[in-house]
Design a protein around this motif. Structure first.
Motif, PDB file in Angstrom:
ATOM      1  N   ASP A 116      59.489   7.874  67.914  1.00  0.00           N
ATOM      2  CA  ASP A 116      60.038   8.962  68.729  1.00  0.00           C
ATOM      3  C   ASP A 116      60.821   9.947  67.862  1.00  0.00           C
ATOM      4  N   GLN A 117      61.566   9.422  66.911  1.00  0.00           N
ATOM      5  CA  GLN A 117      62.335  10.292  66.022  1.00  0.00           C
ATOM      6  C   GLN A 117      61.408  11.114  65.121  1.00  0.00           C
ATOM      7  N   ALA A 118      60.340  10.521  64.642  1.00  0.00           N
ATOM      8  CA  ALA A 118      59.387  11.266  63.804  1.00  0.00           C
ATOM      9  C   ALA A 118      58.681  12.338  64.620  1.00  0.00           C
ATOM     10  N   ALA A 119      58.364  12.031  65.868  1.00  0.00           N
ATOM     11  CA  ALA A 119      57.725  13.036  66.719  1.00  0.00           C
ATOM     12  C   ALA A 119      58.688  14.190  67.020  1.00  0.00           C
ATOM     13  N   ALA A 120      59.965  13.875  67.201  1.00  0.00           N
ATOM     14  CA  ALA A 120      60.967  14.934  67.456  1.00  0.00           C
ATOM     15  C   ALA A 120      61.170  15.777  66.211  1.00  0.00           C
ATOM     16  N   ASP A 121      61.101  15.172  65.040  1.00  0.00           N
ATOM     17  CA  ASP A 121      61.277  15.910  63.794  1.00  0.00           C
ATOM     18  C   ASP A 121      60.096  16.848  63.524  1.00  0.00           C
ATOM     19  N   ASP A 122      58.890  16.447  63.993  1.00  0.00           N
ATOM     20  CA  ASP A 122      57.708  17.286  63.798  1.00  0.00           C
ATOM     21  C   ASP A 122      57.726  18.522  64.683  1.00  0.00           C
ATOM     22  N   ASP A 123      58.397  18.444  65.825  1.00  0.00           N
ATOM     23  CA  ASP A 123      58.425  19.578  66.758  1.00  0.00           C
ATOM     24  C   ASP A 123      59.328  20.676  66.339  1.00  0.00           C
TER      25      ASP A 123
END
Length: 123
Positions: A116-123
């Motif tokens: 979830d943190q990696a997905a938030a960082d990609d956005d």
């Protein structure tokens, strides 16, 4: 200690190792079939299977008693002990990502948090 006595003791110890190793390998197979979720099956398939294999290899080493065979058996045992945890880890990650892992049975779920943190960082 005479050679005949040493041979008898080594053969007896080898038989005990063979029986213990075969029991653990059988228990691993039964656990992999009977347990209901991926994490329990993964544990059953790696822990007793690896110890069972090591016991069988020790039994073979006690029975064969030649230098080349013992070194080859040692390499097989070390390789199995190094690869089984890695394989279990990869199976666990794949099961978690595909939704096969029951999330309610996990005490800590760091993989979801990190994803979830990696997905938030990609956005």
């Amino acid at each position: 200690m005479s050679t005949a006595l040493w041979t008898a003791v080594a053969d007896g110890a080898a038989a005990v190792c063979f029986l213990g190793g075969s029991f653990l390998a059988f228990a691993a197979g039964v656990g992999a079939l009977r347990f209901r979720d991926l994490s329990a099956r993964m544990h059953a398939a790696t822990k007793p299977q690896t110890l069972g294999l090591v016991l069988v290899l020790v039994g073979l080493a006690l029975r064969l008693r030649t230098g080349g065979a013992v070194w080859a058996l040692l390499l097989v045992g070390v390789f199995a002990m190094l690869t089984a945890p890695v394989a279990a880890h990869l199976v666990g990650r794949a099961g978690h990502r595909t939704g096969r892992m029951s999330a309610e049975r996990l005490v800590v779920d760091e993989l979801t948090r990190d994803a979830d943190q990696a997905a938030a960082d990609d956005d």
